[in-house]
Design a protein around this motif. Structure first.
Motif, PDB file in Angstrom:
ATOM      1  N   TYR A  63       0.810  -1.225   0.000  1.00 55.52           N
ATOM      2  CA  TYR A  63       0.000   0.000   0.000  1.00 55.52           C
ATOM      3  C   TYR A  63       0.850   1.287   0.000  1.00 55.52           C
ATOM      4  O   TYR A  63       0.326   2.388  -0.103  1.00 55.52           O
ATOM      5  N   TYR A  64       2.195   1.121   0.142  1.00 56.61           N
ATOM      6  CA  TYR A  64       3.064   2.293   0.319  1.00 56.61           C
ATOM      7  C   TYR A  64       2.954   3.288  -0.835  1.00 56.61           C
ATOM      8  O   TYR A  64       2.929   4.499  -0.637  1.00 56.61           O
ATOM      9  N   GLN A  65       2.904   2.756  -2.082  1.00 56.71           N
ATOM     10  CA  GLN A  65       2.814   3.678  -3.227  1.00 56.71           C
ATOM     11  C   GLN A  65       1.544   4.534  -3.140  1.00 56.71           C
ATOM     12  O   GLN A  65       1.576   5.746  -3.356  1.00 56.71           O
ATOM     13  N   ASN A  66       0.432   3.883  -2.832  1.00 51.48           N
ATOM     14  CA  ASN A  66      -0.829   4.620  -2.670  1.00 51.48           C
ATOM     15  C   ASN A  66      -0.708   5.697  -1.591  1.00 51.48           C
ATOM     16  O   ASN A  66      -1.205   6.814  -1.746  1.00 51.48           O
ATOM     17  N   ILE A  67      -0.041   5.340  -0.514  1.00 47.28           N
ATOM     18  CA  ILE A  67       0.113   6.301   0.598  1.00 47.28           C
ATOM     19  C   ILE A  67       0.962   7.479   0.150  1.00 47.28           C
ATOM     20  O   ILE A  67       0.615   8.642   0.381  1.00 47.28           O
ATOM     21  N   LYS A  68       2.075   7.174  -0.553  1.00 44.31           N
ATOM     22  CA  LYS A  68       2.925   8.278  -1.036  1.00 44.31           C
ATOM     23  C   LYS A  68       2.168   9.163  -2.022  1.00 44.31           C
ATOM     24  O   LYS A  68       2.441  10.343  -2.166  1.00 44.31           O
ATOM     25  N   ASN A  69       1.206   8.548  -2.729  1.00 47.28           N
ATOM     26  CA  ASN A  69       0.401   9.325  -3.683  1.00 47.28           C
ATOM     27  C   ASN A  69      -0.698  10.133  -2.995  1.00 47.28           C
ATOM     28  O   ASN A  69      -1.487  10.802  -3.654  1.00 47.28           O
TER      29      ASN A  69
END
Lengths: 301, 301
Positions: free
Chosen positions: B172-178
């Motif tokens: 989920y990290y990419q979504n969070i960074k986005n």
């Protein structure tokens, strides 16, 4: 006759070397030969007065021989030049300069005259009462000319003691300097050589860059005082020289030998060589009177 | 963001000063802005790697801003460049370069792409995932653009301690960074700001040379981090500035003040002035954050 090397390295300008450009001072005229990028800065560094340059000779349209021209033409405008400027170079040079002036909306405030060259035969492209300039068709990847700068033969020098001993009126002096014999009032004929000394022998300079080894130029170079002949490569890169239509130091020396020139000046060194003394050593195996051009160097001949 | 001044003097190259050229390093990209005669030597002196330059922006077709371009394009060929080169500049720049390549029979061995500009409105001329470049239409004697280089807003930075404390899976990290919020398996909603830090604020740089004083550019410059604004003259030559459509140091500072920029860099000094510190003194009567450009100087912002 004085030659000042503004730049004598091939290809690209670098921190401490410049592409081709040189000033020939001959009979009190300054001729600029080729005009690589950075030439105007080199003129300043060598304390050449911009206003004394009225004729620029461009050998060919490779960038290392003319990319500095448009900047110099523009700078002349900023310096409020008034006298005409004449540019001699391959067909196309006018279009290049005029396009850039037109698009920058910066016309010159002095007369700018182009003398475009396209003949493959030698031709006289400049002449005044003291100097004549001819093209030397060269063999390169694009249309290229070298240039032969020749002093005209001076008038004979008056032998003042002799003309006074014959009590010749000074109104005849011009005729005597022009080589005429004189008939005295008593009818005696005095031959000119008794009244004059030989003039200083005229000098000449040939600039040949860029070119492959080409013996067809030898008749034009016969007995010249100074020949600048490109030597982009050493003999070890002979094949590269052939392929790119450049010369080696040995080939330049061979031309000098066969044309019986008095002095050879080498230049247009490829920047691959760290030690240009090698060019001199190689050339001297063929021809002894070799000088090495280098940026900022001047030669008095 | 790093700005390296290769040249910042008006009109003609001189022994110790160079016409306009600068390198902007932004988000690991190198942009060359303007390219006066001698730029390639200045690049070497400042140890800028030629191969890292892929985009060149030319403000206008006055010689002191582009006469070094054709030489650089040619040198890239000699250096066996393989990657594409993009040139952004006024309509006509393609004809100038291509004519010279054609007449010298020296084509490039890399892709050469011209992006010719003729709009009098601002437009995006370059964009990638991290940087965007827009034109700043300027008021000068020929068609001229400044350029606004803007970093895009970075993704948010992951707060590693926070995501681990909630035991969030790394997929989920990419979504969070986005910027996305996260619903945990137990149904709880965790807002993004509890899982991330603000990204580093994006920076931007505006290059405005050459131009008369023109308040119409202010909206484009609002709040920029660094504004390079030409100051060819001091206020004592105000009339000359008006006539030639250049600016004084005071006028540059007035634009900086009204646009609320963080830092003003002055340059494009007329070579009539011996002491460029006078430009800073004059500008600081209006706006305090003034830096003086000078050839070879670098600024980290």
């Amino acid at each position: 006759m004085k030659l000042t090397i503004l730049g004598c390295y091939a290809a690209t300008p670098r921190t401490f070397t410049n592409p081709t450009s040189q000033i020939l001072e001959i009979k009190n005229r300054l001729f600029l030969i080729d005009c690589g990028e950075g030439t105007q800065v080199q003129l300043r560094k060598n304390k050449i007065r911009f206003s004394k340059i009225n004729h620029i000779f461009i050998s060919h349209l490779h960038g290392d021989h003319f990319f500095g021209l448009v900047g110099l033409v523009s700078t002349f405008t900023l310096l409020n030049r008034a006298t005409d400027l004449h540019i001699y170079g391959p067909k196309g040079i006018k279009e290049i300069i005029m396009l850039q002036l037109r698009l920058s909306n910066s016309w010159t405030n002095y007369g700018l005259h182009f003398h475009e060259l396209e003949s493959s035969e030698t031709q006289v492209i400049y002449e005044d009462e003291k100097v004549i300039v001819k093209t030397i068709p060269l063999k390169h990847r694009v249309y290229t000319n070298g240039f032969l700068f020749q002093e005209k033969i001076d008038k004979r020098k008056l032998n003042v003691a002799a003309v006074e001993s014959f009590e010749i009126d000074s109104c005849y002096y011009q005729n005597i300097k022009n080589g005429k014999d004189i008939v005295l009032e008593d009818g005696r004929l005095i031959e000119n050589h008794k009244l004059t000394f030989d003039p200083i022998p005229p000098k000449n300079y040939a600039f040949c860059s860029d070119t492959a080894y080409d013996e067809r130029i030898i008749p034009l170079l016969n007995d010249v005082d100074v020949l600048y002949h490109e030597s982009t490569f050493l003999q070890s890169e002979e094949n590269l020289a052939k392929r790119t239509l450049h010369s080696t130091a040995k080939e330049a020396a061979t031309i000098a030998l066969k044309a019986n020139v008095k002095q050879l000046v080498l230049g247009h060194y490829s920047t691959r060589y760290e030690n240009i003394k090698l060019f001199k050593e190689e050339a001297q195996t063929i021809f002894s009177q070799v000088l090495l051009a280098d940026d900022g160097k001047s030669f008095d001949f």
